[in-house]
Design a protein around this motif. Structure first.
Motif, PDB file in Angstrom:
ATOM      1  N   LYS A  92       0.862  -1.334  -0.109  1.00  0.00           N
ATOM      2  CA  LYS A  92       0.053   0.016  -0.005  1.00  0.00           C
ATOM      3  C   LYS A  92       0.891   1.163   0.153  1.00  0.00           C
ATOM      4  O   LYS A  92       0.565   2.160  -0.657  1.00  0.00           O
ATOM      5  CB  LYS A  92      -0.930   0.043   1.189  1.00  0.00           C
ATOM      6  N   ILE A  93       1.984   1.168   0.814  1.00  0.00           N
ATOM      7  CA  ILE A  93       2.974   2.450   0.899  1.00  0.00           C
ATOM      8  C   ILE A  93       3.651   2.396  -0.515  1.00  0.00           C
ATOM      9  O   ILE A  93       3.551   3.734  -1.028  1.00  0.00           O
ATOM     10  CB  ILE A  93       3.873   2.275   1.948  1.00  0.00           C
ATOM     11  N   ASN A  94       3.950   1.527  -1.129  1.00  0.00           N
ATOM     12  CA  ASN A  94       4.667   1.600  -2.459  1.00  0.00           C
ATOM     13  C   ASN A  94       3.586   2.235  -3.580  1.00  0.00           C
ATOM     14  O   ASN A  94       3.943   2.894  -4.296  1.00  0.00           O
ATOM     15  CB  ASN A  94       5.023   0.423  -2.835  1.00  0.00           C
ATOM     16  N   LYS A  95       2.246   1.944  -3.437  1.00  0.00           N
ATOM     17  CA  LYS A  95       1.546   2.330  -4.399  1.00  0.00           C
ATOM     18  C   LYS A  95       1.079   3.765  -4.026  1.00  0.00           C
ATOM     19  O   LYS A  95       1.059   4.478  -5.206  1.00  0.00           O
ATOM     20  CB  LYS A  95       0.095   1.573  -4.201  1.00  0.00           C
ATOM     21  N   ALA A  96       0.948   4.128  -2.922  1.00  0.00           N
ATOM     22  CA  ALA A  96       0.716   5.709  -2.482  1.00  0.00           C
ATOM     23  C   ALA A  96       2.028   6.690  -3.055  1.00  0.00           C
ATOM     24  O   ALA A  96       1.901   7.565  -3.389  1.00  0.00           O
ATOM     25  CB  ALA A  96       0.668   5.752  -1.171  1.00  0.00           C
ATOM     26  N   LEU A  97       3.153   6.092  -2.576  1.00  0.00           N
ATOM     27  CA  LEU A  97       4.352   6.748  -3.019  1.00  0.00           C
ATOM     28  C   LEU A  97       4.444   6.858  -4.755  1.00  0.00           C
ATOM     29  O   LEU A  97       4.800   8.010  -5.138  1.00  0.00           O
ATOM     30  CB  LEU A  97       5.820   5.899  -2.742  1.00  0.00           C
ATOM     31  N   ASP A  98       4.046   5.807  -5.393  1.00  0.00           N
ATOM     32  CA  ASP A  98       4.080   5.725  -6.938  1.00  0.00           C
ATOM     33  C   ASP A  98       3.015   6.856  -7.163  1.00  0.00           C
ATOM     34  O   ASP A  98       3.453   7.630  -8.286  1.00  0.00           O
ATOM     35  CB  ASP A  98       3.834   4.505  -7.352  1.00  0.00           C
ATOM     36  N   ARG A  99       1.915   6.842  -6.964  1.00  0.00           N
ATOM     37  CA  ARG A  99       0.850   7.849  -7.151  1.00  0.00           C
ATOM     38  C   ARG A  99       1.312   9.440  -6.874  1.00  0.00           C
ATOM     39  O   ARG A  99       0.959  10.276  -7.451  1.00  0.00           O
ATOM     40  CB  ARG A  99      -0.404   7.364  -6.580  1.00  0.00           C
ATOM     41  N   SER A 100       2.298   9.507  -5.920  1.00  0.00           N
ATOM     42  CA  SER A 100       2.851  10.793  -5.537  1.00  0.00           C
ATOM     43  C   SER A 100       3.908  11.031  -6.449  1.00  0.00           C
ATOM     44  O   SER A 100       4.338  12.331  -6.201  1.00  0.00           O
ATOM     45  CB  SER A 100       3.145  10.740  -4.199  1.00  0.00           C
ATOM     46  N   GLY A 101       4.228  10.155  -7.427  1.00  0.00           N
ATOM     47  CA  GLY A 101       5.628  10.465  -8.141  1.00  0.00           C
ATOM     48  C   GLY A 101       6.668   9.994  -7.688  1.00  0.00           C
ATOM     49  O   GLY A 101       7.846  10.652  -8.203  1.00  0.00           O
ATOM     50  N   ILE A 102       6.853   9.136  -6.599  1.00  0.00           N
ATOM     51  CA  ILE A 102       8.129   8.813  -5.936  1.00  0.00           C
ATOM     52  C   ILE A 102       8.263   7.264  -6.163  1.00  0.00           C
ATOM     53  O   ILE A 102       7.551   6.351  -5.400  1.00  0.00           O
ATOM     54  CB  ILE A 102       8.013   8.904  -4.434  1.00  0.00           C
ATOM     55  N   PRO A 103       8.814   6.855  -7.362  1.00  0.00           N
ATOM     56  CA  PRO A 103       8.696   5.262  -7.668  1.00  0.00           C
ATOM     57  C   PRO A 103       9.923   4.584  -6.771  1.00  0.00           C
ATOM     58  O   PRO A 103      10.902   4.318  -7.393  1.00  0.00           O
ATOM     59  CB  PRO A 103       8.935   5.412  -9.124  1.00  0.00           C
ATOM     60  N   ILE A 104       9.589   4.442  -5.763  1.00  0.00           N
ATOM     61  CA  ILE A 104      10.606   3.796  -4.666  1.00  0.00           C
ATOM     62  C   ILE A 104       9.825   2.425  -4.402  1.00  0.00           C
ATOM     63  O   ILE A 104       8.631   2.401  -3.921  1.00  0.00           O
ATOM     64  CB  ILE A 104      10.811   4.610  -3.500  1.00  0.00           C
ATOM     65  N   ASP A 105      10.375   1.315  -4.227  1.00  0.00           N
ATOM     66  CA  ASP A 105       9.989   0.008  -3.743  1.00  0.00           C
ATOM     67  C   ASP A 105      10.653  -0.145  -2.717  1.00  0.00           C
ATOM     68  O   ASP A 105      11.742  -0.713  -2.344  1.00  0.00           O
ATOM     69  CB  ASP A 105      10.288  -1.054  -4.748  1.00  0.00           C
ATOM     70  N   LEU A 106      10.095   0.241  -1.531  1.00  0.00           N
ATOM     71  CA  LEU A 106      10.225  -0.293  -0.085  1.00  0.00           C
ATOM     72  C   LEU A 106      10.701  -1.663   0.373  1.00  0.00           C
ATOM     73  O   LEU A 106      11.353  -2.058   1.100  1.00  0.00           O
ATOM     74  CB  LEU A 106       9.601   0.355   0.929  1.00  0.00           C
ATOM     75  N   THR A 107       9.902  -2.572  -0.529  1.00  0.00           N
ATOM     76  CA  THR A 107      10.271  -4.048  -0.411  1.00  0.00           C
ATOM     77  C   THR A 107      11.918  -4.410  -0.714  1.00  0.00           C
ATOM     78  O   THR A 107      12.226  -5.364  -0.346  1.00  0.00           O
ATOM     79  CB  THR A 107       9.338  -4.929  -1.126  1.00  0.00           C
ATOM     80  N   GLU A 108      12.451  -3.616  -1.431  1.00  0.00           N
ATOM     81  CA  GLU A 108      13.694  -3.921  -1.926  1.00  0.00           C
ATOM     82  C   GLU A 108      15.083  -3.201  -1.202  1.00  0.00           C
ATOM     83  O   GLU A 108      16.144  -3.156  -1.531  1.00  0.00           O
ATOM     84  CB  GLU A 108      13.789  -3.665  -3.358  1.00  0.00           C
TER      85      GLU A 108
END
Length: 140
Positions: A92-108
């Motif tokens: 959910k956090i990754n999706k919210a970051l991506d929608r905000s223009g921050i393409p970071i994958d916290l799982t990595e």
């Protein structure tokens, strides 16, 4: 470049834009910077802080100053805390970051990644000059 920075601080002091103690602090901060001709060898010392210094002299009420020192240990702690977030929440956090223009994958995000980033930050030194302000970002 360092002599030019000192000259600017002294000129601001002479123009009444800085008090003597403020000028002294700025000159001390300039003295702590690495000389450009002698870069720190890789691995010699680990930086402990990310420093952001900004001085805005464009205002009529005198210079505005910002001096932030962020411990790099905070980045390390953040990575360790991220590992405690449940996987469903990370998605959910990754999706919210991506929608905000921050393409970071916290799982990595792994602790060894942050150590590599911190190692590279030791070589970062950013200066931004314009007639009304000065911004510096560096590690110390």
């Amino acid at each position: 470049m360092m002599n030019e920075q000192r000259r600017q601080v002294l000129q601001m002091l002479a123009d009444g834009k800085l008090a003597a103690d403020e000028a002294e602090r700025l000159i001390d901060a300039l003295g702590r910077e690495r000389p450009e001709s002698a870069p720190t060898p890789r691995g010699a010392t680990r930086p402990k802080y990310l420093r952001v210094v900004a001085v805005d002299t464009s205002g009529d009420s005198g210079p505005s100053r910002l001096n932030i020192r962020v411990p790099l240990q905070l980045l390390r702690a953040g990575v360790r805390l991220a590992s405690l977030i449940p996987p469903e929440a990370l998605v959910k956090i990754n999706k919210a970051l991506d929608r905000s223009g921050i393409p970071i994958d916290l799982t990595e995000l792994r602790p060894q990644n942050i150590e590599e980033l911190i190692e590279q930050l030791g070589e970062v030194d950013i200066d931004v000059d314009d007639p009304g302000s000065r911004v510096q970002v560096f590690c110390e």
